[in-house]
Design a protein around this motif. Structure first.
Motif, short mmCIF file in Angstrom:
data_model
loop_
_atom_site.label_atom_id
_atom_site.label_comp_id
_atom_site.label_asym_id
_atom_site.label_seq_id
_atom_site.Cartn_x
_atom_site.Cartn_y
_atom_site.Cartn_z
N PRO A 39 19.45 -10.74 68.60
CA PRO A 39 19.13 -11.97 68.96
C PRO A 39 17.83 -12.30 69.69
O PRO A 39 17.63 -11.72 70.62
CB PRO A 39 20.40 -12.33 69.98
CG PRO A 39 21.54 -11.56 69.67
CD PRO A 39 20.68 -10.17 69.28
N VAL A 40 17.31 -13.47 69.25
CA VAL A 40 16.12 -13.63 69.80
C VAL A 40 16.10 -14.51 71.02
O VAL A 40 16.97 -15.57 71.09
CB VAL A 40 15.40 -14.31 68.87
CG1 VAL A 40 13.72 -14.80 69.38
CG2 VAL A 40 14.95 -13.48 67.52
N ALA A 41 15.51 -13.88 72.29
CA ALA A 41 15.75 -14.92 73.49
C ALA A 41 14.38 -15.65 73.68
O ALA A 41 14.29 -16.53 74.31
CB ALA A 41 15.90 -13.72 74.70
N GLU A 42 13.22 -14.97 72.99
CA GLU A 42 11.97 -15.71 73.57
C GLU A 42 11.05 -15.38 72.22
O GLU A 42 10.99 -14.38 71.66
CB GLU A 42 11.42 -15.11 74.89
CG GLU A 42 10.00 -15.61 75.03
CD GLU A 42 9.53 -15.11 76.43
OE1 GLU A 42 8.53 -15.63 76.75
OE2 GLU A 42 10.05 -14.21 76.98
N THR A 43 10.07 -16.16 71.90
CA THR A 43 9.13 -16.20 70.89
C THR A 43 7.76 -16.69 71.65
O THR A 43 7.70 -17.24 72.39
CB THR A 43 9.34 -17.04 69.75
OG1 THR A 43 10.64 -16.90 69.21
CG2 THR A 43 8.25 -17.07 68.64
N ARG A 44 6.99 -15.56 71.42
CA ARG A 44 5.41 -15.72 72.03
C ARG A 44 4.56 -15.89 70.99
O ARG A 44 4.61 -14.98 69.81
CB ARG A 44 5.23 -14.44 72.82
CG ARG A 44 6.09 -14.53 74.19
CD ARG A 44 5.67 -13.46 75.14
NE ARG A 44 6.81 -12.89 76.06
CZ ARG A 44 6.95 -11.87 76.37
NH1 ARG A 44 5.86 -10.84 76.24
NH2 ARG A 44 7.95 -11.30 77.05
N PHE A 54 11.37 -11.53 71.18
CA PHE A 54 11.90 -10.73 71.90
C PHE A 54 13.33 -10.74 72.13
O PHE A 54 13.77 -11.96 71.98
CB PHE A 54 11.26 -10.76 73.25
CG PHE A 54 9.69 -10.40 73.06
CD1 PHE A 54 9.23 -8.98 73.28
CD2 PHE A 54 8.80 -11.19 72.86
CE1 PHE A 54 7.87 -8.75 73.15
CE2 PHE A 54 7.08 -10.93 72.57
CZ PHE A 54 6.96 -9.79 72.99
N ASP A 55 14.04 -9.66 72.38
CA ASP A 55 15.36 -9.91 72.54
C ASP A 55 15.55 -10.13 74.32
O ASP A 55 14.70 -10.21 75.04
CB ASP A 55 16.12 -8.75 72.15
CG ASP A 55 15.66 -7.59 73.24
OD1 ASP A 55 15.22 -7.61 74.11
OD2 ASP A 55 16.12 -6.26 72.58
N GLY A 59 12.58 -6.55 74.64
CA GLY A 59 12.00 -5.75 73.52
C GLY A 59 11.75 -6.43 72.34
O GLY A 59 12.35 -7.41 72.01
N MET A 60 10.71 -5.87 71.69
CA MET A 60 10.34 -6.76 70.45
C MET A 60 11.16 -6.61 69.26
O MET A 60 11.50 -5.29 69.05
CB MET A 60 8.75 -6.08 70.20
CG MET A 60 8.25 -6.84 68.98
SD MET A 60 6.25 -6.69 68.68
CE MET A 60 6.44 -5.06 68.76
N CYS A 61 11.72 -7.48 68.77
CA CYS A 61 12.70 -7.33 67.69
C CYS A 61 11.95 -7.82 66.47
O CYS A 61 12.52 -7.52 65.17
CB CYS A 61 13.88 -7.99 68.06
SG CYS A 61 13.91 -9.50 68.53
N ALA A 62 11.11 -8.83 66.36
CA ALA A 62 10.53 -9.32 65.10
C ALA A 62 9.02 -9.62 65.25
O ALA A 62 8.57 -10.04 66.15
CB ALA A 62 11.59 -10.46 64.44
N MET A 63 8.47 -10.00 64.16
CA MET A 63 7.08 -10.78 64.07
C MET A 63 7.18 -11.37 62.81
O MET A 63 7.57 -11.23 61.71
CB MET A 63 6.25 -9.51 64.04
CG MET A 63 4.58 -9.87 64.16
SD MET A 63 3.29 -8.67 63.85
CE MET A 63 3.70 -8.14 65.56
N THR A 64 6.40 -12.71 63.00
CA THR A 64 6.07 -13.62 61.75
C THR A 64 4.47 -13.70 61.66
O THR A 64 4.02 -14.03 62.71
CB THR A 64 6.69 -14.87 62.20
OG1 THR A 64 7.96 -14.87 62.60
CG2 THR A 64 6.45 -15.66 61.00
N ILE A 65 4.04 -13.49 60.65
CA ILE A 65 2.63 -13.89 60.33
C ILE A 65 2.33 -14.59 59.33
O ILE A 65 2.67 -14.59 58.05
CB ILE A 65 2.15 -12.17 59.67
CG1 ILE A 65 2.46 -11.09 61.04
CG2 ILE A 65 0.46 -12.20 59.78
CD1 ILE A 65 1.99 -9.80 60.46
#
Length: 71
Positions: A39-44, A54-55, A59-65
């Motif tokens: 589950p995503v807790a924060e997006t930077r 980030f969860d 911890g980094m869990c995903a990235m969007t480019i």
């Protein structure tokens, strides 16, 4: 950049047993990379075309480019 991400994902699968999921959306030229399901807790914003998810533990869990084919 996208081809490097694909090679990295394959390396992670082959050597670490991790299943990194890559999704490319042709209509928006966006690459989504899921390092692990969480589950995503924060997006930077890393920059104007890159967001990192980030969860709850940081911890980094995903990235969007965005504009992936140009990078």
């Amino acid at each position: 950049m996208a081809s490097h991400q694909l090679k990295w994902a394959e390396y992670q699968t082959d050597t670490q047993g991790r299943k990194v999921e890559l999704r490319y959306f042709r209509d928006t030229d966006t690459l989504y990379i899921e390092f692990r399901p969480a589950p995503v807790a924060e997006t930077r914003d890393l920059d104007e075309n890159t967001q990192v998810d980030f969860d709850e533990r940081g911890g980094m869990c995903a990235m969007t480019i965005e504009h992936a084919s140009e990078r």
